[in-house]
Design an enzyme around this catalytic site. Structure first.
Site, PDB file in Angstrom:
ATOM      1  N   TYR B 436       0.901  -1.448   0.030  1.00 12.52           N
ATOM      2  CA  TYR B 436      -0.016  -0.172  -0.080  1.00 12.52           C
ATOM      3  C   TYR B 436       1.066   1.257   0.162  1.00 12.52           C
ATOM      4  O   TYR B 436       2.102   1.202   0.204  1.00 12.52           O
ATOM      5  CB  TYR B 436      -1.049   0.050   1.387  1.00 12.52           C
ATOM      6  CG  TYR B 436      -0.730  -0.096   2.453  1.00 12.52           C
ATOM      7  CD1 TYR B 436       0.448   0.039   3.110  1.00 12.52           C
ATOM      8  CD2 TYR B 436      -1.952  -0.373   3.538  1.00 12.52           C
ATOM      9  CE1 TYR B 436       0.695  -0.003   4.274  1.00 12.52           C
ATOM     10  CE2 TYR B 436      -1.494  -0.690   4.706  1.00 12.52           C
ATOM     11  CZ  TYR B 436      -0.349  -0.401   5.229  1.00 12.52           C
ATOM     12  OH  TYR B 436      -0.008  -0.703   6.695  1.00 12.52           O
ATOM     13  N   GLU B 437       0.150   2.469  -0.178  1.00 13.95           N
ATOM     14  CA  GLU B 437       0.906   3.750  -0.412  1.00 13.95           C
ATOM     15  C   GLU B 437       1.826   3.492  -1.615  1.00 13.95           C
ATOM     16  O   GLU B 437       2.886   4.190  -1.536  1.00 13.95           O
ATOM     17  CB  GLU B 437       1.542   4.039   0.951  1.00 13.95           C
ATOM     18  CG  GLU B 437       0.689   4.623   2.000  1.00 13.95           C
ATOM     19  CD  GLU B 437       0.067   5.748   1.515  1.00 13.95           C
ATOM     20  OE1 GLU B 437      -1.396   5.602   1.866  1.00 13.95           O
ATOM     21  OE2 GLU B 437       0.325   6.617   0.807  1.00 13.95           O
TER      22      GLU B 437
END
Lengths: 588, 588
Positions: B436-437
């Site tokens: 994620y990110e």
């Protein structure tokens, strides 16, 4: 969704691992190419259609322990019985007990597919196979006649009871005890942990092979005996009698392979579990090693099977999922992520690593077959080859299983982290394989301390010469990309020779601790080089104008140009990091 | 059991990452060494005593969704409120809204400890911090006055709503829509997925930051606007009013971080969720990037935090668990496995990798602080430094989190695979952070395409010159083991310079696809070299006669002698494998 890669498996057996040597032997004249293909196709069909669909329910529902009885997930019992009735448990079993006595190479190929279908499903029969082998080699005629036919057919399953809470990697510390009874049997007392399929409902009886100590046994591993302890006694007519004094006291809550019950087994809570000695008293470890060697290859094949399944799934996802625009993309829409260079690299790594594991595991099975078939003159050679390849097949392939499954999660992005896609299950399932059947650290130590020195180091030299011939052939092949592949392989072989010399010298000079400190990087170095050579061998036998052949050549080129480069660092690390490692004190 | 490594954190902030530069600035005269230590100790105490014990229950009980309301695990709500009341949410928040305006470096250190305590717990406040920053920089005075004080104090939490099913890495594909209302607000319609802490019971209100498109917005990312959508409306007196038209439609069943609810959020099932524009229409992406950059460092710190916790746990287990006899062991019994060379190597790797992640993340925080504090002349330099370090801090540290947690499982043997020890939880929790990110692949592409070329490649040259000075100092230090460390670092730097030149040349010559194909190995190469240099910097500042100093020197020597060697293979791979990668067609 899993599709058995039958033609790739057949190619690897034949062109990379040496199936023709086995087919050429008088014992296996029936093993024609047609038969091989028919078996692979039928096994692949069963794996894809019957086993693979059970993988998710096995993971989600796991197993249930109630009043000492373990229930497997819905559909598992039926699938297991259909599988055994299909004759799949008896591929390599002895003919005199109903087996088909086919080569281990075919068993390895089928096992790959069972594991791709479901690792938690495939591990049960692996243990039965070990029990069959131990009984066949070491047990009395009575035990063989009573137990082998049903273990060979798969009507009953076998287990392997080694581990106790205080004795994991170190069998010296075993405490389970055995007492001699007047009728020639024994009474077994003690608790065993981490017993795979120790209790379940797939079969009507379960045959436990249990390590324990007699009261007058010497200390250490020379005082361990092996016993057969059936769950239910077997009447003279073959019917099942009363229950033995053995019960499942608990089932572990594990990271993965939830479909497979991992049991704590209590032997002798009452008057003692009745056991029959296998082999001689205090010689149990030798019998157990019979089981463990093949079990190590089988665990390597778990890594392979999961890697293949994870790769197929990631590839399908990457072809379907669209995000962004790949360099040079036509049209206006988003590109399949499989067209993005960074994802291509990950897919190539997954495919190449998987093929490395396949080639090494099948080569190991080949050596086991050849050792069994060889005449006096060649037997030692093939036994040594099998002995040398086993720790590599186990450790490298199981590391590959985790690495490839992790890449598979990554390719799925956020969808890989939610359990519904199944990518995470492969990652969880694969993680046990580097641990059990001897941790990968122990495999590395086995390779360095016991396998490198075989025949005074000459066996290793012979193997390296074989790999050097592959490297030279690749360098001189003339087709596009082969020369750099051959050169990279020659460089890796030089790294490997240097590191092996260092390892043997360290041991010869009494610097065993230094050898131990470098064991893990050494196994990886040797596995990488061996794997790259086997990929190159496959590439050399491939037709670049044919789609599967071109793909094989790409994988071999990619592996040589990327992952193989690590050998230099590994060789350097072995020589330079060991003093720092040994100087380290964890308690500080 | 987790013990906050306060003195190691303080040493790294000060001697490796450059805290003194920040302390020297007029804005931070109050940040004395004593204050730093007091904050670290108190944060460490809270992490160890209040948060760490919640990690297991969060994993086992997860969160519960019922009638749209999400309940967190027992104890979580109380711990969160005590944490916020302790002022821990407001460390870096703006003073005019009640924050303490302390340096990001202190926040990074505290965040490491919250994540070691429980990654699932720490991720919530990370998102609030991103919302605070976006509002502070881009929102109207009304929004700031209404929302910032309670977001700064932690009384309310913030969320970040980007992802939709068809738009993960590619925000061009966003479909959520916004309509202008007559009163100057907007109505938001659409579904967002993977929304961390999208709904929960930790706070009375939840402030959603949502990306959506206006009807007349241009296509692509230049047509995205950012809106503030509160769960409950806020009355003029600050009390909470009615519920907005937003609800949690589902919670994901994930591999790990079970304590953190990952929600599907439905906006505008009725008349539309009322939203307030943040910044300008169609400029939402710029606002979102404000949140995302710091969030990327925060995710890197998740990898660090889990790595530290996994390392502590593996070390404790290895010192306690006895198996076999280590080389040179005294006495008769079994040795702690920590005394076996192969386990020492694994423990060293865990400790060294963890320290690499710590040093890089703190150096990144230092650059962020300096960019904020710097005058006109230096601002660009520090902004570029922060920009360059962020993808490395995110990707390398999160890879480290997974690798170290995996080694931790392995050191536990079979006990690592059963969930009761908690080693497996770290492995599961850590696995999301590379995803994620911005996946680690995307971080690598960001590094290669956008960060290497900063200031025409001059920023990179300056950074490499700094690292070269460390390498030279190590080579010339004179103490045992420093010379080979310095030489190894110089070799790695040469590999890195060569690969960076190749990357910049490839882009200058329009061979962008080749650069993309080598992006992932390039980030690792740069991260390894940077990490080794920072370890060496710490070793140079350490006293070999003092226990912690001697340990730091051992880690730096080990890392240079083992893992750093990989740089040669990575550099070679970038140059030689990219054509094979690009030639590969997954569909074949």
């Amino acid at each position: 969704m899993y599709r058995a890669p039958v033609s790739e498996i057949a190619f690897t057996l034949k062109e990379v691992a040496g199936l023709a040597d086995v087919q050429a032997h008088a014992d296996h004249t029936e093993v024609s190419d047609d038969l091989v293909l028919a078996i692979l196709e039928e096994a692949g069909r069963f794996a894809a259609e019957e086993i693979a669909p059970l993988n998710t329910v096995g993971d989600r529902q796991g197993t249930r322990l109630e009043d000492g009885a373990v229930t497997t997930a819905p559909g598992w019992k039926e699938a297991y019985r259909a599988w055994a009735e299909g004759g799949w448990n008896s591929l390599t079993g002895p003919e005199e007990h109903g087996g088909q006595a086919l080569p281990m190479m075919l068993q390895a190929a089928a096992l790959e597919m069972w594991n791709s279908g479901s690792m938690a499903f495939a591990i049960g029969p692996t243990l039965t196979a070990g029990a069959v082998e131990a009984l066949e080699k070491h047990a009395s005629p009575y035990l063989q006649e009573t137990y082998l036919p049903k273990l060979v057919s798969g009507e009953w399953m076998g287990t392997m009871n080694l581990t106790e809470p205080q004795a994991g990697s170190d069998l010296n510390a075993l405490r389970a005890r055995a007492e001699r009874a007047e009728d020639g049997t024994y009474r077994i007392f003690g608790q065993k942990i981490f017993i795979t399929y120790g209790e379940h409902d797939l079969t009507d009886n379960i045959i436990h092979l249990v390590l324990a100590r007699l009261p007058d046994a010497p200390a250490g591993t020379r005082g361990i005996s092996l016993f057969l302890v059936p769950k239910f006694f077997v009447n003279p007519d073959g019917s099942l009698g009363e229950c033995n004094d053995v019960r499942c006291a608990g089932v572990e809550h594990k990271l993965g392979i939830h479909g497979s019950p991992t049991c704590t087994m209590a032997f002798g809570d009452g008057d003692g579990a009745v056991g029959w000695l296998i082999g001689e008293e205090n010689r149990g470890l030798a019998c157990m090693f019979t089981m463990m060697n093949n079990a190590r290859l089988a665990v390597g094949i778990q890594g392979l099977g999961v890697a293949e399944r994870a790769t197929q799934q990631a590839l399908a996802y990457a072809l379907d999922r669209r995000q962004g625009r790949a360099p040079g993309a036509d049209g206006a829409g988003m590109s399949p992520i499989a067209d993005h260079p960074d994802i291509k690299r990950s897919l190539l790594s997954m495919q190449a690593w998987t093929q490395v594991a396949r080639a090494i595991c099948y080569a190991n099975a080949h050596a086991i077959d050849m050792a069994r078939l060889a005449g006096e003159a060649e037997r030692r050679h093939w036994n040594e080859r099998a002995a040398m390849l086993t720790p590599i097949a186990k450790a490298l392939s199981t590391d590959i299983g985790v690495e490839v499954a992790s890449l598979g999660v990554q390719i799925h992005g956020g969808m890989g982290y939610v359990e519904e896609t199944g990518a995470a299950q492969h990652f969880r399932d694969a993680r046990i394989a580097p641990i059990y059947e001897g941790t990968n650290g122990i495999q590395s130590i086995d390779l360095v301390l016991r396998k490198l020195p075989l025949s005074g180091g000459e066996h290793l030299q012979g193997l390296l010469d074989e790999l050097a011939a592959v490297a030279a052939a690749a360098r001189d092949d003339g087709r596009e990309g082969f020369e750099p592949m051959g050169v990279a392989l020659q460089r890796a072989l030089a790294d490997l020779r240097g590191a092996a010399d260092w390892m043997l010298r360290a041991q010869a000079e009494g610097r065993q601790a230094e050898a131990l400190a470098g064991a893990t990087p050494f196994l990886r170095l040797m596995g990488l080089t061996l794997g790259a050579a086997l990929l190159a061998k496959g590439a050399l036998a491939s037709d670049a104008d044919e789609s599967a052949g071109a793909h094989r050549i790409v994988l071999a080129r990619y592996f040589a140009a990327s992952h193989l480069g690590e050998t230099g660092a590994l060789a350097a690390q072995i020589a330079t990091a060991s003093d720092v490692v040994l100087a380290y004190r964890a308690e500080a």
